[in-house]
Design a protein around this motif. Structure first.
Motif, PDB file in Angstrom:
ATOM      1  N   LEU A  43     -69.105  56.887  91.501  1.00 15.84           N
ATOM      2  CA  LEU A  43     -68.437  56.664  92.794  1.00 15.84           C
ATOM      3  C   LEU A  43     -68.248  55.369  93.590  1.00 15.84           C
ATOM      4  CD1 LEU A  43     -69.468  60.261  94.630  1.00 15.84           C
ATOM      5  CD2 LEU A  43     -67.575  59.698  93.269  1.00 15.84           C
ATOM      6  N   ASP A  44     -69.688  54.615  93.331  1.00 17.96           N
ATOM      7  CA  ASP A  44     -69.745  53.430  94.379  1.00 17.96           C
ATOM      8  C   ASP A  44     -69.585  52.149  93.770  1.00 17.96           C
ATOM      9  OD1 ASP A  44     -70.130  55.462  96.302  1.00 17.96           O
ATOM     10  OD2 ASP A  44     -72.229  55.627  95.740  1.00 17.96           O
ATOM     11  N   HIS A  45     -69.218  50.995  94.380  1.00 19.09           N
ATOM     12  CA  HIS A  45     -69.212  49.951  93.582  1.00 19.09           C
ATOM     13  C   HIS A  45     -70.669  49.199  93.658  1.00 19.09           C
ATOM     14  CE1 HIS A  45     -68.091  45.880  92.647  1.00 19.09           C
ATOM     15  NE2 HIS A  45     -66.789  46.361  92.290  1.00 19.09           N
ATOM     16  N   PRO A  46     -70.886  49.099  92.394  1.00 19.58           N
ATOM     17  CA  PRO A  46     -72.668  48.387  92.119  1.00 19.58           C
ATOM     18  C   PRO A  46     -72.773  47.105  93.141  1.00 19.58           C
ATOM     19  CG  PRO A  46     -71.721  48.738  90.166  1.00 19.58           C
ATOM     20  CD  PRO A  46     -70.367  48.833  91.107  1.00 19.58           C
ATOM     21  N   SER A  47     -71.941  46.274  93.196  1.00 16.53           N
ATOM     22  CA  SER A  47     -72.285  45.136  94.252  1.00 16.53           C
ATOM     23  C   SER A  47     -72.489  45.472  95.675  1.00 16.53           C
ATOM     24  CB  SER A  47     -70.894  44.065  94.105  1.00 16.53           C
ATOM     25  OG  SER A  47     -69.823  44.461  94.876  1.00 16.53           O
ATOM     26  N   ARG A  48     -72.190  46.704  96.125  1.00 21.72           N
ATOM     27  CA  ARG A  48     -72.204  47.124  97.395  1.00 21.72           C
ATOM     28  C   ARG A  48     -73.386  47.863  97.739  1.00 21.72           C
ATOM     29  NH1 ARG A  48     -66.101  47.839  99.718  1.00 21.72           N
ATOM     30  NH2 ARG A  48     -65.547  46.065  99.254  1.00 21.72           N
ATOM     31  N   ASP A  49     -74.172  48.218  96.553  1.00 25.89           N
ATOM     32  CA  ASP A  49     -75.471  49.230  96.690  1.00 25.89           C
ATOM     33  C   ASP A  49     -76.506  48.481  97.816  1.00 25.89           C
ATOM     34  OD1 ASP A  49     -77.243  51.118  96.305  1.00 25.89           O
ATOM     35  OD2 ASP A  49     -78.010  50.036  94.416  1.00 25.89           O
ATOM     36  N   PHE A  50     -76.637  47.509  97.835  1.00 28.11           N
ATOM     37  CA  PHE A  50     -77.844  46.887  98.466  1.00 28.11           C
ATOM     38  C   PHE A  50     -77.468  46.789  99.887  1.00 28.11           C
ATOM     39  CE2 PHE A  50     -75.080  43.201  98.150  1.00 28.11           C
ATOM     40  CZ  PHE A  50     -75.508  42.151  99.035  1.00 28.11           C
ATOM     41  N   GLU A  51     -76.271  46.785 100.372  1.00 25.72           N
ATOM     42  CA  GLU A  51     -75.892  46.677 101.906  1.00 25.72           C
ATOM     43  C   GLU A  51     -75.234  47.881 102.300  1.00 25.72           C
ATOM     44  OE1 GLU A  51     -73.139  43.543 102.121  1.00 25.72           O
ATOM     45  OE2 GLU A  51     -71.731  44.462 100.880  1.00 25.72           O
ATOM     46  N   SER A  52     -75.060  49.027 101.583  1.00 25.10           N
ATOM     47  CA  SER A  52     -74.245  50.231 102.121  1.00 25.10           C
ATOM     48  C   SER A  52     -75.344  51.405 102.424  1.00 25.10           C
ATOM     49  CB  SER A  52     -73.358  50.492 101.082  1.00 25.10           C
ATOM     50  OG  SER A  52     -72.444  49.522 100.878  1.00 25.10           O
ATOM     51  N   ILE A  53     -74.777  52.253 103.218  1.00 26.39           N
ATOM     52  CA  ILE A  53     -75.271  53.541 103.718  1.00 26.39           C
ATOM     53  C   ILE A  53     -74.422  54.569 103.122  1.00 26.39           C
ATOM     54  CG2 ILE A  53     -76.303  55.184 105.341  1.00 26.39           C
ATOM     55  CD1 ILE A  53     -76.459  52.785 107.110  1.00 26.39           C
ATOM     56  N   TYR A  54     -74.689  55.608 102.158  1.00 30.69           N
ATOM     57  CA  TYR A  54     -73.823  56.626 101.778  1.00 30.69           C
ATOM     58  C   TYR A  54     -74.205  57.836 102.410  1.00 30.69           C
ATOM     59  CZ  TYR A  54     -73.433  52.939  98.313  1.00 30.69           C
ATOM     60  OH  TYR A  54     -73.244  51.598  97.659  1.00 30.69           O
ATOM     61  N   ALA A  55     -73.118  58.452 102.555  1.00 30.01           N
ATOM     62  CA  ALA A  55     -73.108  60.163 103.309  1.00 30.01           C
ATOM     63  C   ALA A  55     -71.813  60.997 102.618  1.00 30.01           C
ATOM     64  CB  ALA A  55     -72.922  59.662 104.843  1.00 30.01           C
ATOM     65  N   ILE A  56     -72.313  62.236 102.787  1.00 27.13           N
ATOM     66  CA  ILE A  56     -71.166  63.108 102.457  1.00 27.13           C
ATOM     67  C   ILE A  56     -70.932  63.817 103.716  1.00 27.13           C
ATOM     68  CG2 ILE A  56     -70.712  65.251 101.478  1.00 27.13           C
ATOM     69  CD1 ILE A  56     -72.619  64.135  99.079  1.00 27.13           C
ATOM     70  N   ALA A  57     -69.756  64.020 104.258  1.00 27.93           N
ATOM     71  CA  ALA A  57     -69.296  64.505 105.428  1.00 27.93           C
ATOM     72  C   ALA A  57     -68.323  65.628 105.231  1.00 27.93           C
ATOM     73  CB  ALA A  57     -69.142  63.744 106.729  1.00 27.93           C
ATOM     74  N   ILE A  58     -68.449  67.157 105.550  1.00 26.91           N
ATOM     75  CA  ILE A  58     -67.446  68.040 105.363  1.00 26.91           C
ATOM     76  C   ILE A  58     -66.772  68.441 106.641  1.00 26.91           C
ATOM     77  CG2 ILE A  58     -66.883  70.328 104.541  1.00 26.91           C
ATOM     78  CD1 ILE A  58     -69.333  70.018 102.482  1.00 26.91           C
ATOM     79  N   LYS A  59     -65.549  68.384 106.934  1.00 30.75           N
ATOM     80  CA  LYS A  59     -64.891  68.915 108.133  1.00 30.75           C
ATOM     81  C   LYS A  59     -64.961  70.482 108.417  1.00 30.75           C
ATOM     82  CE  LYS A  59     -62.445  66.372 111.075  1.00 30.75           C
ATOM     83  NZ  LYS A  59     -62.713  65.902 112.180  1.00 30.75           N
TER      84      LYS A  59
END
Length: 44
Positions: free
Chosen positions: A28-44
């Motif tokens: 799902l995520d771009h490897p170059s952004r792994d070190f600087e990103s926070i990943y979350a799942i949110a359901i409305k």
């Protein structure tokens, strides 16, 4: 900018009913952004 706690709280106030942090997912995520990103799942 967000930290992990601030991101979760902001999503809950949006209001999302279910919010959780997740780990990097190479499908799902771009490897170059792994070190600087926070990943979350949110359901409305």
């Amino acid at each position: 900018m967000f930290d992990r706690e601030n991101l979760v709280n902001t999503l809950r106030m949006a209001p999302f009913r279910s919010v959780s942090l997740r780990e990097f997912d190479g499908d799902l995520d771009h490897p170059s952004r792994d070190f600087e990103s926070i990943y979350a799942i949110a359901i409305k």
